[in-house]
Design an enzyme around this catalytic site. Structure first.
Site, PDB file in Angstrom:
ATOM      1  N   ASP A  63       0.864  -1.177   0.000  1.00 25.25           N
ATOM      2  CA  ASP A  63       0.000   0.000   0.000  1.00 25.25           C
ATOM      3  C   ASP A  63       0.898   1.224   0.000  1.00 25.25           C
ATOM      4  O   ASP A  63       1.836   1.324   0.803  1.00 25.25           O
ATOM      5  CB  ASP A  63      -0.916   0.014   1.228  1.00 25.25           C
ATOM      6  N   HIS A 111       3.782  -2.134   3.354  1.00 22.13           N
ATOM      7  CA  HIS A 111       3.652  -0.720   3.038  1.00 22.13           C
ATOM      8  C   HIS A 111       5.000  -0.149   2.617  1.00 22.13           C
ATOM      9  O   HIS A 111       6.043  -0.595   3.087  1.00 22.13           O
ATOM     10  CB  HIS A 111       3.150   0.075   4.248  1.00 22.13           C
TER      11      HIS A 111
END
Length: 232
Positions: A36, A183
């Site tokens: 992400d 992430h």
């Protein structure tokens, strides 16, 4: 049980509950590594170098604001052959928005990628993993497959690299067809990533992007979010 768009079957007593894809039912020992992307870009170059060195193609879910701030990095990710996914335009909690606002969030990031890369996306991950049936329906109306994860690295908590490696490689839900959530913009992810990839390879796993993992038709999603072929 009813057919939905994309020939999706949802196991439910009614047509009210819609689920994203958490993992995929497959006999192949494959995993999808996903990132992400909504914070900084200070580690993007190093993450891409690690993936290239380890010969891994991953999936990156981009927030629209990040695309606007770091367009050259998005181009680098695409040029390297990784999946480009939609993470909403402004990283909002989707369930707090109206139907129109949800579609605007998806469209905002989509328009930015089209303008930058000349391509359309069909993979959507709600920011914060925040979804309900409306979110899945609205994404579906716009031609998107909604993607969650089965293995949460919790790298955003900035654990020690060795703890992050153990978290992923010994996760209780580690299994063929699993989807790993990581992430960019953290301090620990780039430090732990090489060992995570190598240790999973040692366990016999290979990596494919989400676009190569999920089924596009004749599938259903069970109550745990596992995508399964309907004709097996």
């Amino acid at each position: 049980m009813k057919f939905l768009k994309h020939n999706v079957y949802v196991w439910s007593e009614s047509d009210a509950r819609k689920l994203p894809i958490y993992c995929v039912d497959t006999k192949k020992k494959v995993l999808s590594l996903t990132f992400d992307v909504a914070w900084g870009n200070e580690d993007m170059k190093e993450i891409l170098e690690i993936l290239k060195k380890e010969d891994v193609v991953a999936t990156f879910f981009f927030c629209g604001d990040w695309i606007r701030r770091f367009p050259e990095d998005v181009k680098c990710v695409s040029k390297a052959g990784h999946d480009i996914g939609n993470h909403g335009d402004r990283h909002k909690y989707m369930t707090k928005l109206s139907d129109q606002e949800q579609q605007e969030e998806i469209r905002g990031a989509d328009d930015k990628v089209k303008g930058l890369l000349g391509m359309s996306m069909d993979l959507f991950r709600p920011p914060y993993g925040d979804y309900d049936s409306r979110v899945i329906k609205n994404a579906e109306k716009m031609g998107y497959y909604s993607i969650q994860w089965s293995i949460d690295s919790l790298d955003w908590q900035e654990p020690q690299p060795e703890d992050l490696i153990k978290k992923v490689c010994e996760h209780k839900k580690l299994a063929p067809g699993g989807i790993i959530l990581m992430h960019t913009g953290t301090k620990c992810t780039k430090k732990a990533l090489p060992q995570i990839i190598r240790k999973l390879k040692e366990q016999g796993y290979t990596f494919v992007p989400i676009s190569k993992l999920i089924y596009r038709k004749h599938y259903r999603i069970n109550p745990e979010g596992k995508q399964m072929l309907f004709y097996q």
